[in-house]
Design a protein around this motif. Structure first.
Motif, short mmCIF file in Angstrom:
data_model
loop_
_atom_site.label_atom_id
_atom_site.label_comp_id
_atom_site.label_asym_id
_atom_site.label_seq_id
_atom_site.Cartn_x
_atom_site.Cartn_y
_atom_site.Cartn_z
N ILE A 129 -13.66 -13.90 -2.05
CA ILE A 129 -12.89 -13.19 -3.08
C ILE A 129 -12.14 -12.11 -1.84
CG2 ILE A 129 -12.37 -11.54 -4.68
CD1 ILE A 129 -14.53 -12.83 -6.17
N TYR A 130 -10.93 -12.26 -1.97
CA TYR A 130 -10.11 -11.03 -0.91
C TYR A 130 -9.00 -10.45 -1.75
CZ TYR A 130 -7.48 -9.77 3.11
OH TYR A 130 -6.63 -9.06 4.07
N ILE A 131 -8.81 -9.18 -1.52
CA ILE A 131 -7.92 -8.39 -2.09
C ILE A 131 -6.82 -8.57 -1.25
CG2 ILE A 131 -7.16 -6.12 -3.26
CD1 ILE A 131 -9.41 -7.37 -4.68
N ASP A 132 -5.72 -9.31 -1.67
CA ASP A 132 -4.66 -9.64 -0.71
C ASP A 132 -4.05 -8.28 -0.01
OD1 ASP A 132 -4.86 -12.18 -1.54
OD2 ASP A 132 -3.71 -12.04 -3.22
N ASN A 133 -3.48 -7.27 -0.89
CA ASN A 133 -2.91 -6.01 -0.51
C ASN A 133 -3.50 -4.94 -0.69
OD1 ASN A 133 -2.72 -6.42 -3.25
ND2 ASN A 133 -0.60 -6.14 -3.45
N TYR A 134 -4.53 -4.85 -0.07
CA TYR A 134 -5.53 -3.79 -0.32
C TYR A 134 -4.86 -2.33 0.10
CZ TYR A 134 -9.99 -0.89 -0.28
OH TYR A 134 -10.71 0.33 -0.49
N GLU A 135 -4.50 -2.66 1.30
CA GLU A 135 -3.99 -1.48 2.17
C GLU A 135 -2.43 -1.00 1.61
OE1 GLU A 135 -5.26 0.47 4.38
OE2 GLU A 135 -7.24 -0.87 4.74
N GLU A 136 -1.66 -1.83 1.08
CA GLU A 136 -0.38 -1.76 0.64
C GLU A 136 -0.47 -0.83 -0.62
OE1 GLU A 136 -1.44 -4.32 2.07
OE2 GLU A 136 -0.03 -4.58 3.73
N VAL A 137 -1.53 -1.40 -1.44
CA VAL A 137 -1.53 -0.74 -2.74
C VAL A 137 -2.19 0.57 -2.79
CG1 VAL A 137 -2.92 -0.89 -5.21
CG2 VAL A 137 -1.93 -2.85 -3.93
N LEU A 138 -3.10 0.83 -1.95
CA LEU A 138 -3.67 2.14 -1.65
C LEU A 138 -2.64 3.33 -1.09
CD1 LEU A 138 -7.31 1.88 -0.15
CD2 LEU A 138 -6.68 2.18 -2.41
N ASN A 139 -1.74 2.67 -0.19
CA ASN A 139 -0.95 3.65 0.26
C ASN A 139 0.24 3.79 -0.44
OD1 ASN A 139 -2.11 3.73 2.83
ND2 ASN A 139 -1.09 1.84 3.54
N SER A 140 0.24 3.19 -1.81
CA SER A 140 1.61 3.40 -2.72
C SER A 140 1.20 4.32 -3.69
CB SER A 140 1.82 1.89 -3.34
OG SER A 140 0.84 1.50 -4.45
N ILE A 141 -0.41 4.98 -3.71
CA ILE A 141 -0.56 5.78 -4.79
C ILE A 141 -0.96 7.20 -4.14
CG2 ILE A 141 -1.01 4.15 -6.47
CD1 ILE A 141 -4.10 4.40 -5.73
N GLU A 142 -1.34 8.28 -4.80
CA GLU A 142 -1.71 9.52 -4.40
C GLU A 142 -3.34 9.25 -3.69
OE1 GLU A 142 -1.52 12.13 -7.54
OE2 GLU A 142 0.55 12.09 -7.80
N ASP A 143 -3.73 10.23 -3.00
CA ASP A 143 -4.86 10.15 -2.47
C ASP A 143 -6.05 10.34 -3.49
OD1 ASP A 143 -3.68 9.68 0.08
OD2 ASP A 143 -4.19 11.86 0.87
N VAL A 144 -5.70 10.90 -4.40
CA VAL A 144 -7.09 11.43 -5.48
C VAL A 144 -7.07 10.23 -6.31
CG1 VAL A 144 -6.47 13.97 -5.23
CG2 VAL A 144 -5.21 12.41 -6.73
N ARG A 145 -6.33 9.39 -6.39
CA ARG A 145 -6.28 8.18 -7.09
C ARG A 145 -6.96 6.92 -6.44
NH1 ARG A 145 -1.33 7.78 -11.75
NH2 ARG A 145 -1.47 10.07 -12.25
N ARG A 146 -6.88 6.87 -5.20
CA ARG A 146 -7.33 5.91 -4.48
C ARG A 146 -8.88 5.43 -4.79
NH1 ARG A 146 -4.62 7.26 1.54
NH2 ARG A 146 -2.69 6.73 0.76
N PRO A 147 -9.78 6.47 -5.07
CA PRO A 147 -11.22 6.04 -5.40
C PRO A 147 -11.21 5.40 -6.78
CG PRO A 147 -11.23 8.31 -4.52
CD PRO A 147 -9.68 7.68 -4.53
N LEU A 148 -10.18 6.04 -7.58
CA LEU A 148 -10.49 5.47 -8.93
C LEU A 148 -9.87 3.90 -8.86
CD1 LEU A 148 -10.73 5.40 -12.00
CD2 LEU A 148 -8.35 6.40 -11.99
N LEU A 149 -8.66 3.53 -8.13
CA LEU A 149 -8.35 2.25 -8.15
C LEU A 149 -9.37 1.30 -7.54
CD1 LEU A 149 -5.87 0.42 -8.26
CD2 LEU A 149 -5.45 0.77 -5.88
N VAL A 150 -9.90 1.52 -6.59
CA VAL A 150 -11.07 0.88 -6.11
C VAL A 150 -12.10 0.56 -7.06
CG1 VAL A 150 -13.06 0.79 -4.10
CG2 VAL A 150 -10.59 1.68 -3.54
N ALA A 151 -12.77 1.82 -7.72
CA ALA A 151 -13.57 1.58 -8.93
C ALA A 151 -13.12 0.48 -9.88
CB ALA A 151 -13.89 3.08 -9.45
N LEU A 152 -11.94 0.63 -10.10
CA LEU A 152 -11.32 -0.36 -11.08
C LEU A 152 -11.54 -1.54 -10.79
CD1 LEU A 152 -8.37 1.73 -12.74
CD2 LEU A 152 -10.32 1.09 -13.83
N ILE A 153 -11.16 -2.01 -9.57
CA ILE A 153 -11.06 -3.37 -8.92
C ILE A 153 -12.68 -3.72 -8.97
CG2 ILE A 153 -11.03 -4.89 -6.98
CD1 ILE A 153 -8.69 -2.86 -5.99
#
Length: 691
Positions: A217-241
């Motif tokens: 399994i590979y997250i296609d746009n991992y870096e692009e998605v993380l760069n599109s949100i605020e820094d404080v929300r990035r851990p939450l996004l990773v946790a949801l994935i």
């Protein structure tokens, strides 16, 4: 054989009855001798000979009759034992006549038939075997040459291995009555034995279900998605994935391991594969639905490998499937089982990568390959267009920058590239052998010659497919989604389905391959023309890199006015395009299907232009224009993002992009292909974004 045995048996009985005759001959001889030696004793022996003869005669008559009666009784008794044995045999057995009608069956077969609701057990005799076992018919019975066949059938809820034997026999009247045949009928019979293998099949299925399946399994746009949100929300996004993937793994009793920030490996049992296929890998939708303020949807690709004999091979298959999924733009699952690929998903357009690291690495690797080679051969696809030829000219420019000779393979010059082709030939900056045919290119090949394939990744679509067999080093540059039959084992493969065109990719390579890139104006024009034609004048599938490439080419001397000259049509082609647009039929409310006249110079180009034109009509979401070129039907497919024409074309053996695709179907008629196209459209509507 039976007649020979019967003759031998009769001869042995006959010999038994000839022994008394031998005794009489001995007594006769002794009587004659006694008459010669002593008359009185001879008379006595004569009396004894007469008495013995009378007694022997009567005993022979009575004994023979009694003995033959006993033999017959024994034979009949033994035949009855055999018949009773066959009737009581637990193995179902049936005898068929030449028309596959049942002439005899044992009790076990009656019991087997009795478990079937649609069969009247009392009327089995004279029934056709096809009425009982629909999948078994007369044509499947063995011929005299075959002798016997063996096949597996499902009867009711059980599986049987059926052995059918061919017999040609000779029978007496009683035996004919036994199997309900008359003497006038051909005495050709088939005997069928039914072996219940349900338990074996169940164990085999259980064994297959428990085999391990490896999924990467590979997250296609991992870096692009993380760069599109605020820094404080990035851990939450990773946790949801991670949470969604963990829930998915638990649901199928799998083991999930994260070995990179955007990569996972999942191992589960094969029995869950059918469930995943039925719900069309819904995990793709679940990951895509994650939203906590991110501007881009999260997409993932999954490569699943299935190999029945090797876990290592399963992982390797999974890696190959993942590479194929990424090559097709991501956001999909690809299953590889042995030599077969299955595709699921692919709903979204490939996301453009903002990073240029990959392009720079590919450019450096490509430069090394060129420097190590003695010559570069460049090949595009059949019936070349401006993107194919423009990219080939760009690769030629790369080779020229590194002082390596190069040739471009073209077998037939189409009208779409004729203007550019003529200008290149007439330009004094290029050698006379710039363009060569496939056969001519073979004479240039040496051990260190490099083959570069542009704008195509399917061997059968290349300009001269046989060339691929002559090269050890092959490089592939393409922007089409990878098909299930890609070019095998290239030393360098740069396939980006999100790119607008191959010319855009080659332009990016040129920028990194040398510090001082200087292009001839016609080379810049060729690359600019390729980008223009594939983006429909920078309207479709454009990204930041598209405009950056166009700006670079403009600085290198590309002229828009000269480029527009490559696209001019003659009057006949323009009228053919207008005819195709006028005569289109609307299918399923939003699909336009039309046929391009074949009496123009380049029907496939005109068909592509007509397909583009049809999309300008309101309520048309996809267009398909067919053209007949020397017995091969070409389809040009165009759509807006709501319909994935690439998946539709793949059903017909083609491919392409989500909104731009095509197919080539040989040995078919226009009407036949239209029927197949409509079936593919119906299947697409029913199945959704799955192949």
């Amino acid at each position: 054989m039976n007649q020979k045995k019967q003759v031998a048996f009769n001869q042995r009985i006959q010999k038994f009855f000839t022994w008394p005759l031998f005794y009489m001959i001995v007594i006769t001889f002794m009587t004659i001798v006694m008459l010669i030696i002593e008359r009185s004793m001879g008379i006595f022996f004569v009396i004894l000979w007469l008495i013995a003869g009378v007694i022997g005669y009567f005993m022979n008559r009575t004994t023979r009759k009694h003995l033959m009666s006993e033999v017959i009784n024994f034979a009949l008794s033994f035949s009855g034992v055999q018949k009773d044995y066959l009737d009581k045999l637990e193995l179902p057995n049936v005898i068929l006549d030449p028309e596959a009608k049942i002439r005899w069956c044992n009790e076990a077969f009656n019991i087997l038939v009795g478990t079937m609701e649609d069969v009247d057990e009392s009327k089995i005799i004279e029934m056709n075997i096809n009425d009982i076992i629909p999948s078994l018919n007369r044509e499947m019975l063995p011929s005299e040459m075959e002798g016997q066949i063996e096949k597996i059938f499902e009867i009711g809820e059980r599986h049987y291995r059926v052995i059918a034997k061919h017999m040609r026999i000779e029978m007496n009247s009683k035996e004919l009555d036994l199997v309900n045949l008359t003497e006038n009928e051909e005495q050709l019979l088939y005997t069928l034995y039914f072996f219940d293998i349900s338990k074996e099949r169940m164990l085999e299925q259980k064994n297959n279900d428990q085999k391990a399946v490896a999924a990467l399994i590979y997250i296609d746009n991992y870096e692009e998605v993380l760069n599109s949100i605020e820094d404080v929300r990035r851990p939450l996004l990773v946790a949801l994935i991670d949470r969604n993937l963990s829930k998915f793994a638990n649901k199928i009793d799998g083991v999930l391991k994260k070995f990179e920030k955007d990569q996972y490996i999942l191992v589960f049992q094969q029995k869950y594969m059918e469930e995943l296929k039925n719900n069309k890998f819904s995990i793709l939708d679940e990951i895509r639905s994650i939203s906590i303020g991110n501007e881009l949807p999260v997409t993932m690709s999954m490569g699943i490998g299935i190999n029945e004999f090797s876990y290592l091979q399963s992982v390797e298959f999974g890696r190959m499937a993942l590479d194929l999924a990424l090559g097709r733009g991501g956001d999909q699952a690809v299953v590889k089982k042995n030599d077969k690929f299955s595709f699921y998903g692919g709903k979204t357009r490939g996301v453009e990568k903002s990073t240029r690291v990959k392009a720079r690495i590919k450019a450096y690797a490509f430069r090394e390959l060129i420097e190590e080679s003695d010559r570069v051969i460049i090949m595009g696809h059949k019936r070349q267009d401006l993107d194919s030829l423009g990219a080939a000219v760009g690769i030629y420019a790369c080779a020229k920058l590194l002082d390596k000779p190069a040739n471009i393979v073209i077998n037939d010059v189409t009208s779409s590239v004729k203007t550019l082709h003529t200008q290149l030939i007439e330009n004094d900056h290029y050698p006379k052998n710039l363009f060569v045919t496939g056969q001519e290119a073979i004479s240039y090949i040496k051990e260190k010659t490099l083959l570069v394939v542009v704008d195509v990744n399917r061997p059968s679509y290349t300009e001269h497919m046989e060339l691929l067999d002559y090269f050890k080093n092959i490089v592939v540059f393409d922007h089409h989604r990878v098909s299930s039959e890609p070019i095998e084992n290239p030393v360098l493969s740069y396939i980006e389905s999100y790119a607008s065109s191959t010319c855009e990719m080659v332009t990016e390579i040129l920028r990194y391959i040398s510090d001082k890139v200087k292009l001839e104006p016609i080379e810049a024009d060729a690359l600019f023309a390729g980008i223009t034609v594939d983006t429909k004048n920078f309207v479709i599938k454009t990204g930041v890199k598209t405009f950056e490439a166009a700006a670079f080419l403009k600085r290198s001397g590309a002229d828009v006015i000269r480029v527009r000259g490559f696209f001019k049509n003659d009057m006949a082609s323009y009228k053919a395009k207008a005819t195709a647009v006028r005569d289109c039929q609307i299918y399923s409310d939003h699909m336009a299907i039309s046929v391009c006249p074949s009496d123009v110079e380049n029907p496939s180009l005109v068909a592509a232009q007509a397909a583009d034109e049809l999309l300008n009509i309101s309520d048309i979401k996809a267009s398909f224009v067919l053209s007949d070129i020397e017995g091969t039907i070409y389809i040009s497919a165009r759509s807006y993002d709501s319909i994935n024409v690439q998946l539709i074309m793949e059903k017909l053996g083609g491919g392409g992009h989500l909104s731009v695709a095509g197919a080539q179907i040989p040995n078919e008629t226009i009407d036949g292909v239209i029927i197949k196209l409509k079936e593919a459209l119906d299947n697409y509507s029913e199945e959704g974004e799955t192949t």
